[in-house]
Design an enzyme around this catalytic site. Structure first.
Site, PDB file in Angstrom:
ATOM      1  N   HIS A  67       0.824  -1.214   0.000  1.00  0.00           N
ATOM      2  CA  HIS A  67       0.000   0.000   0.000  1.00  0.00           C
ATOM      3  C   HIS A  67       0.857   1.262   0.000  1.00  0.00           C
ATOM      4  O   HIS A  67       0.400   2.333  -0.376  1.00  0.00           O
ATOM      5  CB  HIS A  67      -0.902   0.044   1.228  1.00  0.00           C
ATOM      6  N   HIS A  92       5.490   6.940   6.355  1.00  0.00           N
ATOM      7  CA  HIS A  92       5.170   6.386   5.035  1.00  0.00           C
ATOM      8  C   HIS A  92       4.727   7.532   4.130  1.00  0.00           C
ATOM      9  O   HIS A  92       4.583   8.669   4.593  1.00  0.00           O
ATOM     10  CB  HIS A  92       4.068   5.316   5.144  1.00  0.00           C
ATOM     11  N   HIS A  94       2.371   8.899   0.464  1.00  0.00           N
ATOM     12  CA  HIS A  94       1.262   8.739  -0.487  1.00  0.00           C
ATOM     13  C   HIS A  94       1.649   9.525  -1.739  1.00  0.00           C
ATOM     14  O   HIS A  94       2.258  10.588  -1.632  1.00  0.00           O
ATOM     15  CB  HIS A  94      -0.036   9.305   0.103  1.00  0.00           C
ATOM     16  N   GLU A 106      -2.859  13.508   0.018  1.00  0.00           N
ATOM     17  CA  GLU A 106      -4.160  13.151   0.584  1.00  0.00           C
ATOM     18  C   GLU A 106      -4.889  14.427   0.987  1.00  0.00           C
ATOM     19  O   GLU A 106      -6.016  14.670   0.581  1.00  0.00           O
ATOM     20  CB  GLU A 106      -3.962  12.221   1.775  1.00  0.00           C
ATOM     21  N   HIS A 119       3.642  11.080   5.894  1.00  0.00           N
ATOM     22  CA  HIS A 119       2.967  10.944   7.182  1.00  0.00           C
ATOM     23  C   HIS A 119       3.910  10.342   8.205  1.00  0.00           C
ATOM     24  O   HIS A 119       4.493   9.280   7.960  1.00  0.00           O
ATOM     25  CB  HIS A 119       1.733  10.040   7.047  1.00  0.00           C
ATOM     26  N   THR A 201      -6.273   7.250   7.147  1.00  0.00           N
ATOM     27  CA  THR A 201      -6.754   7.454   5.776  1.00  0.00           C
ATOM     28  C   THR A 201      -6.855   6.135   5.004  1.00  0.00           C
ATOM     29  O   THR A 201      -7.104   6.153   3.803  1.00  0.00           O
ATOM     30  CB  THR A 201      -5.850   8.433   5.005  1.00  0.00           C
ATOM     31  N   THR A 202      -6.617   5.036   5.686  1.00  0.00           N
ATOM     32  CA  THR A 202      -6.788   3.709   5.076  1.00  0.00           C
ATOM     33  C   THR A 202      -7.671   2.875   5.999  1.00  0.00           C
ATOM     34  O   THR A 202      -7.784   3.180   7.188  1.00  0.00           O
ATOM     35  CB  THR A 202      -5.439   2.974   4.944  1.00  0.00           C
TER      36      THR A 202
HETATM   37  C1  SG4 Z   1      -0.368   3.181   5.467  1.00  0.00           C
HETATM   38  O1  SG4 Z   1      -1.076   2.161   4.782  1.00  0.00           O
HETATM   39  C2  SG4 Z   1       0.563   2.529   6.496  1.00  0.00           C
HETATM   40  O2  SG4 Z   1       1.316   1.510   5.903  1.00  0.00           O
HETATM   41  C3  SG4 Z   1      -0.230   1.972   7.665  1.00  0.00           C
HETATM   42  O3  SG4 Z   1       0.670   1.487   8.655  1.00  0.00           O
HETATM   43  C4  SG4 Z   1      -1.075   3.090   8.263  1.00  0.00           C
HETATM   44  O4  SG4 Z   1      -1.839   2.576   9.346  1.00  0.00           O
HETATM   45  C5  SG4 Z   1      -2.008   3.614   7.210  1.00  0.00           C
HETATM   46  O5  SG4 Z   1      -1.260   4.111   6.118  1.00  0.00           O
HETATM   47  C6  SG4 Z   1      -2.877   4.753   7.731  1.00  0.00           C
HETATM   48  O6  SG4 Z   1      -2.068   5.796   8.218  1.00  0.00           O
HETATM   49  O7  SG4 Z   1      -1.292   8.049   8.426  1.00  0.00           O
HETATM   50  N1  SG4 Z   1      -2.329   7.410   6.237  1.00  0.00           N
HETATM   51  S1  SG4 Z   1      -2.364   7.265   7.827  1.00  0.00           S
HETATM   52  O8  SG4 Z   1      -3.683   7.607   8.297  1.00  0.00           O
HETATM   53  O9  SG4 Z   1      -0.530   3.548  10.914  1.00  0.00           O
HETATM   54  C7  SG4 Z   1      -1.459   2.820  10.616  1.00  0.00           C
HETATM   55  C8  SG4 Z   1       0.527   0.211   9.073  1.00  0.00           C
HETATM   56  O10 SG4 Z   1      -0.343  -0.522   8.649  1.00  0.00           O
HETATM   57  C9  SG4 Z   1      -2.302   2.178  11.638  1.00  0.00           C
HETATM   58  C10 SG4 Z   1       1.547  -0.239  10.039  1.00  0.00           C
HETATM   59 ZN    ZN Z   2      -0.707   8.028   5.431  1.00  0.00          ZN
END
Ligand code: SG4
Ligand code: ZN
Length: 265
Positions: A67, A92, A94, A106, A119, A201-202
């Site tokens: 992702h 991570h 986007h 985003e 983020h 956001t996921t």
């Molecule tokens: C990304 O998919 C990360 O890989 C996720 O990390 C993360 O979920 C998710 O985004 C949502 O994060 O800052 N965009 S966000 O709202 O951090 C979490 C993992 O799955 C729980 C570890």
């Molecule tokens: Zn994110």
């Protein structure tokens, strides 16, 4: 079992809420920040990264989780200047797809997207024992969001990550990378930001995130952006038709009852 989801296709983002009910909630992220409707809050103090620069000799691990590209952070990294103490978990990105208009972020500001978004995810270590406990609770998480624009010189800070994308092209792959000062990924001005209560956001879209979106953007070069957009696959190694990992951003969500605060006039 972990339920699967994608940004487009059969279980694309408009269907997330059928499988993950929280994704249909009224306090979702990302949002468009309408700067004519933000409220200045003089009590919002500067965001202070803690220990981001003390990376020592330990390498970081960069992984492609299908992702996004993700990098776990050290347990002693954190952020101050928020209503509670938060400990860093991971960062991570986007991004878009390298074609046409500049989309990929985003959050949008006054309706305008940036090319990508960083983020940095933290959990509330004052109220909760760990990330899994915090992630479902109000104010359990704090994410710092940085809008990324393309143009100009190579951004050396982002090179610390982008240099290794070719080693994790397929989902599930990991690579150890040299430690570096994570604060260099952030904008210089940490005093000016937008603050609101939102969600992951996921999926599962838990409404547990205290969001900080910095007003200042960072710049990477066009070729750095193109690399981010075209090197990674969302599919596992060895599949007959690899799919590029692109457009991993969620559409902006209704603000509903919420107010976006700004730390500046
Ligand atoms: C990304 O998919 C990360 O890989 C996720 O990390 C993360 O979920 C998710 O985004 C949502 O994060 O800052 N965009 S966000 O709202 O951090 C979490 C993992 O799955 C729980 C570890
Ligand atoms: Zn994110």
């Amino acid at each position: 079992a972990v339920k699967e989801w994608t940004y487009t296709g059969v279980v694309g983002q408009s269907e997330w809420s059928e499988v993950f009910p929280e994704c249909g909630g009224s306090g979702q992220s990302p949002i468009d920040v309408d700067t004519s409707r933000t409220r200045y809050d003089p009590s919002l103090s500067p965001v202070q990264p803690l220990g981001y620069g003390q990376y020592g000799r330990e390498p970081f691990t960069l992984s492609n989780n299908g992702h996004t590209v993700e990098m776990p952070l050290r347990s002693w990294m954190g952020v101050a200047g928020l209503p509670w103490q938060f400990s860093a978990i991971q960062l991570h990105l986007h991004w878009g797809n390298g074609v046409g208009v500049a989309t990929g972020s985003e959050h949008t500001i006054d309706g305008r997207s940036a090319s990508a978004e960083l983020h940095v995810v933290h959990y509330n270590s004052e109220l909760y024992a760990n990330m899994s406990e915090a992630k479902t609770q109000a104010n359990g998480l704090a994410v710092l969001g940085v809008l990324i624009e393309a143009g100009g010189e190579t951004n050396q800070a982002y090179t610390n990550i982008f240099n290794y994308l070719g080693r994790i092209r397929h989902a599930g792959q990991k690579v150890a990378i040299p430690g570096f000062d994570v604060q260099t990924l952030l904008p210089r001005d940490l005093n000016r930001y937008f603050r609101y209560n939102g969600s992951l956001t996921t999926p599962p879209c838990y409404q547990s995130v205290l969001w900080t979106v910095f007003a200042e953007r960072v710049r990477i070069s066009h070729s750095q952006l193109l690399k981010l957009e075209t090197v990674l696959y969302s599919t596992k190694p060895g599949v007959s038709q690899p799919t590029l990992l692109q457009d991993n951003y969620r559409a902006t969500q209704p603000l509903n009852h919420r107010t976006v605060l700004s730390s500046f006039i």
